[in-house]
Design a protein around this motif. Structure first.
Motif, PDB file in Angstrom:
ATOM      1  N   ALA A 128       0.715  -0.878   0.101  1.00 35.60           N
ATOM      2  CA  ALA A 128      -0.105  -0.396   0.250  1.00 35.60           C
ATOM      3  C   ALA A 128       0.740   1.179  -0.238  1.00 35.60           C
ATOM      4  CB  ALA A 128      -0.958   0.015   1.665  1.00 35.60           C
ATOM      5  N   ARG A 129       0.658   2.817  -0.481  1.00 42.30           N
ATOM      6  CA  ARG A 129       1.034   3.442  -0.606  1.00 42.30           C
ATOM      7  C   ARG A 129       0.364   4.620   0.327  1.00 42.30           C
ATOM      8  NH1 ARG A 129       1.023   8.734  -4.108  1.00 42.30           N
ATOM      9  NH2 ARG A 129      -0.968   8.114  -4.651  1.00 42.30           N
ATOM     10  N   ARG A 130       1.379   5.396   1.129  1.00 38.79           N
ATOM     11  CA  ARG A 130       1.017   5.804   2.219  1.00 38.79           C
ATOM     12  C   ARG A 130       1.958   7.270   2.708  1.00 38.79           C
ATOM     13  NH1 ARG A 130      -2.174   3.181   1.919  1.00 38.79           N
ATOM     14  NH2 ARG A 130      -3.433   1.777   3.698  1.00 38.79           N
ATOM     15  N   GLY A 131       1.592   8.066   1.049  1.00 37.92           N
ATOM     16  CA  GLY A 131       2.407   9.782   1.006  1.00 37.92           C
ATOM     17  C   GLY A 131       3.247   8.807   0.388  1.00 37.92           C
ATOM     18  N   ARG A 132       4.547   8.765   0.939  1.00 37.01           N
ATOM     19  CA  ARG A 132       5.685   8.301  -0.236  1.00 37.01           C
ATOM     20  C   ARG A 132       5.939   7.161   0.384  1.00 37.01           C
ATOM     21  NH1 ARG A 132      10.243  12.275   1.393  1.00 37.01           N
ATOM     22  NH2 ARG A 132      11.611  11.281   0.081  1.00 37.01           N
ATOM     23  N   GLN A 133       5.854   6.469   1.541  1.00 35.23           N
ATOM     24  CA  GLN A 133       6.242   5.140   1.475  1.00 35.23           C
ATOM     25  C   GLN A 133       5.429   4.206   1.334  1.00 35.23           C
ATOM     26  OE1 GLN A 133       7.498   5.998   6.758  1.00 35.23           O
ATOM     27  NE2 GLN A 133       5.355   7.180   5.908  1.00 35.23           N
ATOM     28  N   ILE A 134       6.132   3.279   1.435  1.00 34.15           N
ATOM     29  CA  ILE A 134       5.521   2.090   0.700  1.00 34.15           C
ATOM     30  C   ILE A 134       5.261   0.947   1.982  1.00 34.15           C
ATOM     31  CG2 ILE A 134       5.295   0.433  -0.601  1.00 34.15           C
ATOM     32  CD1 ILE A 134       7.634   2.994  -1.706  1.00 34.15           C
ATOM     33  N   ARG A 135       3.910   0.735   2.190  1.00 35.52           N
ATOM     34  CA  ARG A 135       3.721  -0.430   3.953  1.00 35.52           C
ATOM     35  C   ARG A 135       3.533  -1.813   3.169  1.00 35.52           C
ATOM     36  NH1 ARG A 135      -1.888   0.118   6.068  1.00 35.52           N
ATOM     37  NH2 ARG A 135      -2.561  -1.587   4.904  1.00 35.52           N
ATOM     38  N   LEU A 136       4.623  -2.592   3.755  1.00 38.52           N
ATOM     39  CA  LEU A 136       4.595  -3.903   3.411  1.00 38.52           C
ATOM     40  C   LEU A 136       3.772  -4.525   5.168  1.00 38.52           C
ATOM     41  CD1 LEU A 136       7.541  -4.245   1.967  1.00 38.52           C
ATOM     42  CD2 LEU A 136       5.453  -4.223   0.579  1.00 38.52           C
ATOM     43  N   SER A 137       2.303  -5.595   5.151  1.00 38.32           N
ATOM     44  CA  SER A 137       1.891  -6.134   6.389  1.00 38.32           C
ATOM     45  C   SER A 137       1.795  -6.942   6.135  1.00 38.32           C
ATOM     46  CB  SER A 137       0.898  -4.523   6.428  1.00 38.32           C
ATOM     47  OG  SER A 137       0.064  -4.720   5.474  1.00 38.32           O
ATOM     48  N   PRO A 138       2.876  -7.915   6.354  1.00 38.26           N
ATOM     49  CA  PRO A 138       2.566  -9.468   6.143  1.00 38.26           C
ATOM     50  C   PRO A 138       1.759 -10.160   7.419  1.00 38.26           C
ATOM     51  CG  PRO A 138       4.390  -9.585   7.150  1.00 38.26           C
ATOM     52  CD  PRO A 138       4.049  -7.911   6.986  1.00 38.26           C
ATOM     53  N   HIS A 139       1.065 -10.889   6.929  1.00 31.83           N
ATOM     54  CA  HIS A 139       0.753 -11.873   8.232  1.00 31.83           C
ATOM     55  C   HIS A 139       1.213 -12.750   8.798  1.00 31.83           C
ATOM     56  CE1 HIS A 139      -3.989 -10.255   7.112  1.00 31.83           C
ATOM     57  NE2 HIS A 139      -3.706 -10.288   5.818  1.00 31.83           N
ATOM     58  N   PHE A 140       0.885 -13.214  10.435  1.00 34.60           N
ATOM     59  CA  PHE A 140       1.594 -14.202  10.690  1.00 34.60           C
ATOM     60  C   PHE A 140       1.947 -15.524  10.187  1.00 34.60           C
ATOM     61  CE2 PHE A 140      -2.148 -15.295  12.881  1.00 34.60           C
ATOM     62  CZ  PHE A 140      -2.016 -16.676  12.439  1.00 34.60           C
ATOM     63  N   TYR A 141       1.178 -15.652   9.131  1.00 32.54           N
ATOM     64  CA  TYR A 141       0.549 -16.853   8.415  1.00 32.54           C
ATOM     65  C   TYR A 141       1.440 -16.261   7.513  1.00 32.54           C
ATOM     66  CZ  TYR A 141      -3.345 -15.289   7.239  1.00 32.54           C
ATOM     67  OH  TYR A 141      -4.770 -14.625   6.760  1.00 32.54           O
ATOM     68  N   THR A 142       1.867 -15.566   7.112  1.00 34.63           N
ATOM     69  CA  THR A 142       2.612 -15.315   5.479  1.00 34.63           C
ATOM     70  C   THR A 142       3.528 -16.392   5.260  1.00 34.63           C
ATOM     71  OG1 THR A 142       1.807 -13.360   5.987  1.00 34.63           O
ATOM     72  CG2 THR A 142       3.737 -13.732   3.941  1.00 34.63           C
ATOM     73  N   PRO A 143       3.440 -17.402   4.585  1.00 34.63           N
ATOM     74  CA  PRO A 143       4.666 -18.292   3.803  1.00 34.63           C
ATOM     75  C   PRO A 143       6.475 -16.908   3.963  1.00 34.63           C
ATOM     76  CG  PRO A 143       3.723 -19.091   2.215  1.00 34.63           C
ATOM     77  CD  PRO A 143       2.601 -17.058   3.480  1.00 34.63           C
ATOM     78  N   PHE A 144       7.966 -17.525   4.716  1.00 35.69           N
ATOM     79  CA  PHE A 144       8.129 -16.693   4.339  1.00 35.69           C
ATOM     80  C   PHE A 144       9.225 -16.345   2.684  1.00 35.69           C
ATOM     81  CE2 PHE A 144       9.487 -17.749   8.931  1.00 35.69           C
ATOM     82  CZ  PHE A 144       9.575 -16.210   9.315  1.00 35.69           C
ATOM     83  N   GLU A 145       8.466 -17.707   2.260  1.00 36.77           N
ATOM     84  CA  GLU A 145       8.853 -18.213  -0.074  1.00 36.77           C
ATOM     85  C   GLU A 145       8.089 -16.031   0.245  1.00 36.77           C
ATOM     86  OE1 GLU A 145       7.769 -19.877   2.471  1.00 36.77           O
ATOM     87  OE2 GLU A 145       9.586 -21.493   2.555  1.00 36.77           O
ATOM     88  N   GLN A 146       6.704 -15.877  -0.063  1.00 39.36           N
ATOM     89  CA  GLN A 146       6.313 -14.780  -0.561  1.00 39.36           C
ATOM     90  C   GLN A 146       7.021 -13.563  -0.411  1.00 39.36           C
ATOM     91  OE1 GLN A 146       2.322 -15.266   0.761  1.00 39.36           O
ATOM     92  NE2 GLN A 146       1.674 -16.404  -0.260  1.00 39.36           N
ATOM     93  N   LEU A 147       7.497 -13.681   1.655  1.00 38.32           N
ATOM     94  CA  LEU A 147       8.828 -12.496   1.678  1.00 38.32           C
ATOM     95  C   LEU A 147       9.260 -12.908   1.252  1.00 38.32           C
ATOM     96  CD1 LEU A 147       7.677 -13.105   5.403  1.00 38.32           C
ATOM     97  CD2 LEU A 147       6.723 -11.659   4.036  1.00 38.32           C
ATOM     98  N   GLU A 148      10.474 -13.620   0.677  1.00 35.85           N
ATOM     99  CA  GLU A 148      11.141 -13.356   0.096  1.00 35.85           C
ATOM    100  C   GLU A 148      11.397 -12.809  -1.851  1.00 35.85           C
ATOM    101  OE1 GLU A 148      14.348 -13.372   1.105  1.00 35.85           O
ATOM    102  OE2 GLU A 148      14.192 -14.009   2.875  1.00 35.85           O
TER     103      GLU A 148
END
Length: 107
Positions: A77-97
């Motif tokens: 998500a865009r928050r002004g000039r910033q980009i926000r990532l908000s993983p869930h506790f069950y998001t696989p690490f592979e998706q984060l990579e």
């Protein structure tokens, strides 16, 4: 809705959820810090670490980065000039990579 979220929290236990979310936030934080031209804007100290990780990129606008991440199937998500990532506790690490690899290609 709320009942499902509370059920999930109860099923896994607040402590386990907190630990899992912290691990995912650290994965993103550490990965972003390794990328040139990235400025992390969310807190990184243990007492302020949260499930939301925000950053800026020197080489591209937040709007274009969020658009390109979306095209790659990555929710941000865009928050002004910033980009926000908000993983869930069950998001696989592979998706984060995968998200970190996509960010690296974009910036």
């Amino acid at each position: 809705g709320l009942d499902a979220a509370l059920g999930l929290l109860h099923e896994h236990g607040p402590s386990n959820v907190g630990q899992a979310l912290r691990a995912r936030s650290l994965c993103l934080t550490e990965g972003l810090l390794r990328l040139p031209g990235i400025q992390l804007t969310s807190p990184t100290t243990d007492d302020r670490l949260a499930g939301i990780v925000t950053f800026r990129a020197a080489s591209a606008s937040s709007e274009s980065i969020v658009k390109r991440l979306s095209e790659a199937g990555i929710h941000a998500a865009r928050r002004g000039r910033q980009i926000r990532l908000s993983p869930h506790f069950y998001t696989p690490f592979e998706q984060l990579e995968e998200a970190l690899a996509a960010i690296s290609r974009i910036v």
